[in-house]
Design a protein around this motif. Structure first.
Motif, short mmCIF file in Angstrom:
data_model
loop_
_atom_site.label_atom_id
_atom_site.label_comp_id
_atom_site.label_asym_id
_atom_site.label_seq_id
_atom_site.Cartn_x
_atom_site.Cartn_y
_atom_site.Cartn_z
N VAL A 253 0.83 -1.20 0.00
CA VAL A 253 0.00 0.00 0.00
C VAL A 253 0.87 1.26 0.00
O VAL A 253 0.61 2.21 -0.74
CB VAL A 253 -0.96 0.01 1.21
N GLY A 254 1.89 1.25 0.86
CA GLY A 254 2.76 2.41 0.95
C GLY A 254 2.34 3.41 2.01
O GLY A 254 2.50 4.62 1.83
N LEU A 272 8.67 -9.00 7.36
CA LEU A 272 7.82 -7.96 6.79
C LEU A 272 8.48 -7.48 5.51
O LEU A 272 9.63 -7.03 5.54
CB LEU A 272 7.66 -6.80 7.78
N VAL A 273 7.79 -7.58 4.39
CA VAL A 273 8.32 -7.16 3.10
C VAL A 273 7.59 -5.90 2.68
O VAL A 273 6.38 -5.92 2.43
CB VAL A 273 8.17 -8.27 2.04
N VAL A 274 8.32 -4.78 2.60
CA VAL A 274 7.72 -3.49 2.28
C VAL A 274 7.84 -3.25 0.78
O VAL A 274 8.93 -3.04 0.26
CB VAL A 274 8.40 -2.35 3.06
N VAL A 275 6.70 -3.29 0.09
CA VAL A 275 6.66 -3.17 -1.36
C VAL A 275 6.04 -1.84 -1.80
O VAL A 275 6.40 -1.29 -2.82
CB VAL A 275 5.87 -4.35 -1.98
N GLY A 276 5.10 -1.32 -1.02
CA GLY A 276 4.39 -0.10 -1.40
C GLY A 276 5.29 1.12 -1.37
O GLY A 276 6.15 1.26 -0.51
N ALA A 277 5.09 2.01 -2.36
CA ALA A 277 5.84 3.27 -2.44
C ALA A 277 5.06 4.35 -1.71
O ALA A 277 3.96 4.71 -2.13
CB ALA A 277 6.06 3.66 -3.90
N GLY A 278 5.62 4.86 -0.62
CA GLY A 278 4.92 5.84 0.20
C GLY A 278 5.54 7.21 0.15
O GLY A 278 6.51 7.47 -0.57
N ALA A 279 4.97 8.11 0.95
CA ALA A 279 5.41 9.51 0.99
C ALA A 279 6.62 9.68 1.90
O ALA A 279 6.78 8.95 2.89
CB ALA A 279 4.27 10.41 1.46
N MET A 280 7.45 10.66 1.59
CA MET A 280 8.67 10.88 2.37
C MET A 280 8.39 11.39 3.78
O MET A 280 9.25 11.27 4.66
CB MET A 280 9.59 11.85 1.62
N ASP A 281 7.20 11.95 4.01
CA ASP A 281 6.89 12.47 5.35
C ASP A 281 5.99 11.54 6.15
O ASP A 281 5.47 11.91 7.21
CB ASP A 281 6.24 13.85 5.24
N ASP A 282 5.80 10.31 5.68
CA ASP A 282 4.98 9.33 6.40
C ASP A 282 5.92 8.35 7.09
O ASP A 282 6.53 7.48 6.45
CB ASP A 282 4.06 8.60 5.41
N ARG A 297 12.32 -9.62 10.59
CA ARG A 297 13.11 -8.99 9.53
C ARG A 297 12.24 -8.00 8.76
O ARG A 297 11.11 -8.30 8.40
CB ARG A 297 13.66 -10.05 8.58
N ILE A 298 12.78 -6.82 8.52
CA ILE A 298 12.09 -5.81 7.70
C ILE A 298 12.85 -5.72 6.39
O ILE A 298 14.01 -5.32 6.34
CB ILE A 298 12.05 -4.44 8.42
N LEU A 299 12.18 -6.14 5.31
CA LEU A 299 12.83 -6.27 4.01
C LEU A 299 12.15 -5.35 2.99
O LEU A 299 11.13 -5.71 2.41
CB LEU A 299 12.73 -7.72 3.52
N PRO A 300 12.70 -4.16 2.76
CA PRO A 300 12.18 -3.34 1.66
C PRO A 300 12.47 -4.02 0.32
O PRO A 300 13.50 -4.69 0.17
CB PRO A 300 12.95 -2.02 1.80
N SER A 301 11.56 -3.85 -0.63
CA SER A 301 11.74 -4.48 -1.94
C SER A 301 11.46 -3.45 -3.02
O SER A 301 10.32 -3.03 -3.23
CB SER A 301 10.80 -5.68 -2.09
N LEU A 302 12.51 -3.02 -3.72
CA LEU A 302 12.39 -2.03 -4.78
C LEU A 302 12.48 -2.70 -6.14
O LEU A 302 13.49 -3.36 -6.44
CB LEU A 302 13.50 -0.97 -4.63
N TYR A 303 11.46 -2.55 -6.94
CA TYR A 303 11.45 -3.01 -8.33
C TYR A 303 11.86 -4.48 -8.46
O TYR A 303 12.66 -4.84 -9.31
CB TYR A 303 12.36 -2.12 -9.17
N GLY A 304 11.30 -5.30 -7.59
CA GLY A 304 11.53 -6.73 -7.69
C GLY A 304 12.70 -7.26 -6.90
O GLY A 304 12.95 -8.46 -6.89
N GLY A 305 13.47 -6.37 -6.26
CA GLY A 305 14.49 -6.81 -5.32
C GLY A 305 15.71 -7.47 -5.92
O GLY A 305 16.46 -8.13 -5.22
N ALA A 306 15.96 -7.29 -7.22
CA ALA A 306 17.14 -7.92 -7.85
C ALA A 306 17.38 -7.23 -9.19
O ALA A 306 16.69 -6.27 -9.54
CB ALA A 306 16.94 -9.42 -8.03
#
Length: 362
Positions: A253-254, A272-282, A297-306
């Motif tokens: 969701v982001g 926890l895999v963070v996929v949603g793109a959120g706001a810089m002030d949230d 584990r908190i795992l951000p995933s940007l554009y597929g993670g690889a």
């Protein structure tokens, strides 16, 4: 040519203009005749200002088309090639790329301050240096990733962002294990792709969480074993995992509130895999004790993670094998002149993915 333009950040509708011009195809660039584009929620986030993007700009970063001109010095691409538009192409030479983390390459950001279009003498940017809601686009050669001829343009458009992001989050970032339990919070196009990715990996339980009933129905169609409203998440966690929590929770969701909900839904030692793109002030908040004690584990995933092209290839092979249903994710089609219908369909939850074509109505 025609293109859809957002003139000011915050406008809710796009204006489709004739007579939009592209620059000449320069060294290291290619010109793409866009055949299909699809609307991603990130386009709406850029329109509203949640994601930074200078205006005026042509939205769209999921697209596919045919190379019609190749600039000097470009290798590996030729006129007539079918390509996916890659909105953040890896350079292949920076430390991130050399580690195999091309999705973290920052070289593409250098192109984001250069206008891609012009109309009535005014410069117009392309969203993420692409801007696929146009009949043609001139982009850096790295933004054009060649694909096999058997991949339909509308399938290729989805692979350009949403599908790669969601499937990659499950396959590359989380590396979901067979027999595991998964919760996916947010079941738009990227969330549905994450559900399909978890299914490919062999997850035994996949809980879809979304406030929109139609999205919950789609989630069940694409591999979720159960779908609930966010108000029912805690009850589902108790029932499915005996209260322990899920092995993986994907936040698609982001927003900080849903990141927190996903963290709370994960078992101790889970991810926890963070996929949603959120706001810089949230800002999401976690206390230091719970982070240490729970070892989640908190795992951000940007554009597929690889590496992005590598994930494209992986997705295409899974689609060919019948393991991913990408055609089924396209619920609506509109012609470029009706692009605002696509925006409304996404905002209301009517559409999962709307494909925008550049010719006549389909």
């Amino acid at each position: 040519m025609r293109a859809a333009v957002l003139h000011e950040t915050g406008q809710e509708k796009l204006e489709v203009h004739d007579g939009v011009e592209t620059p000449a195809t320069g060294p290291g660039q290619v010109r793409i005749s866009m055949k299909a584009a699809s609307l991603c929620h990130s386009d709406l986030s850029a329109m509203s200002g949640v994601l930074p993007q200078p205006a005026p700009f042509v939205p769209g970063h999921e697209g596919a088309g045919e190379v019609v001109e190749v600039g000097a010095g470009v290798t590996g691409l030729a006129v007539g090639d079918r390509v996916i538009v890659c909105w953040m192409p890896p350079c292949g030479a920076c430390p991130s790329c050399l580690r195999g983390e091309g999705n973290l390459c920052l070289a593409a950001f250098a192109n984001m301050g250069t206008p891609n279009y012009q109309h009535d003498g005014k410069d117009i940017f392309g969203f993420s240096a692409t801007g696929t809601f146009a009949e043609e686009s001139v982009v850096a050669a790295g933004c054009a990733v060649k694909i096999p001829d058997d991949v339909p343009y509308e399938v290729a458009a989805l692979i350009g962002c949403g599908v790669t992001t969601g499937v990659g989050a499950a396959v590359n970032t989380a590396k979901v294990e067979p027999g595991s339990s998964v919760a996916v919070i947010g079941c738009g196009g990227v969330g549905i792709a994450a559900i399909q990715g978890a299914k490919v990996c062999g997850a035994a339980q996949i809980l879809a969480v979304d406030p929109v009933a139609s999205r919950r129905e789609w989630a069940l169609r694409f591999g979720a074993t159960e779908a609930v409203h966010p108000d029912q998440l805690n009850d589902a966690k108790t029932r499915i995992t005996a209260g322990e929590g899920f092995d993986y929770a994907f936040e698609v969701v982001g927003r900080s509130a849903t990141v927190r909900a996903a963290y709370d839904a994960v078992r101790r030692g889970g991810a926890l895999v963070v996929v949603g793109a959120g706001a810089m002030d949230d800002n999401a908040q976690f206390n230091m004790f719970e982070m240490f004690f729970n070892e989640k584990r908190i795992l951000p995933s940007l554009y597929g993670g690889a590496d992005v092209p590598a994930t494209y290839r992986k997705v295409i092979e899974l689609w060919r094998a019948g393991r991913l249903d990408l055609e089924g994710m396209v619920t609506h089609h509109v012609e470029l002149g009706h692009v605002n219908d696509a925006i409304e369909q996404m905002r209301t939850g009517e559409a999962l993915r709307t494909v925008i074509t550049m010719g006549a109505d389909v």
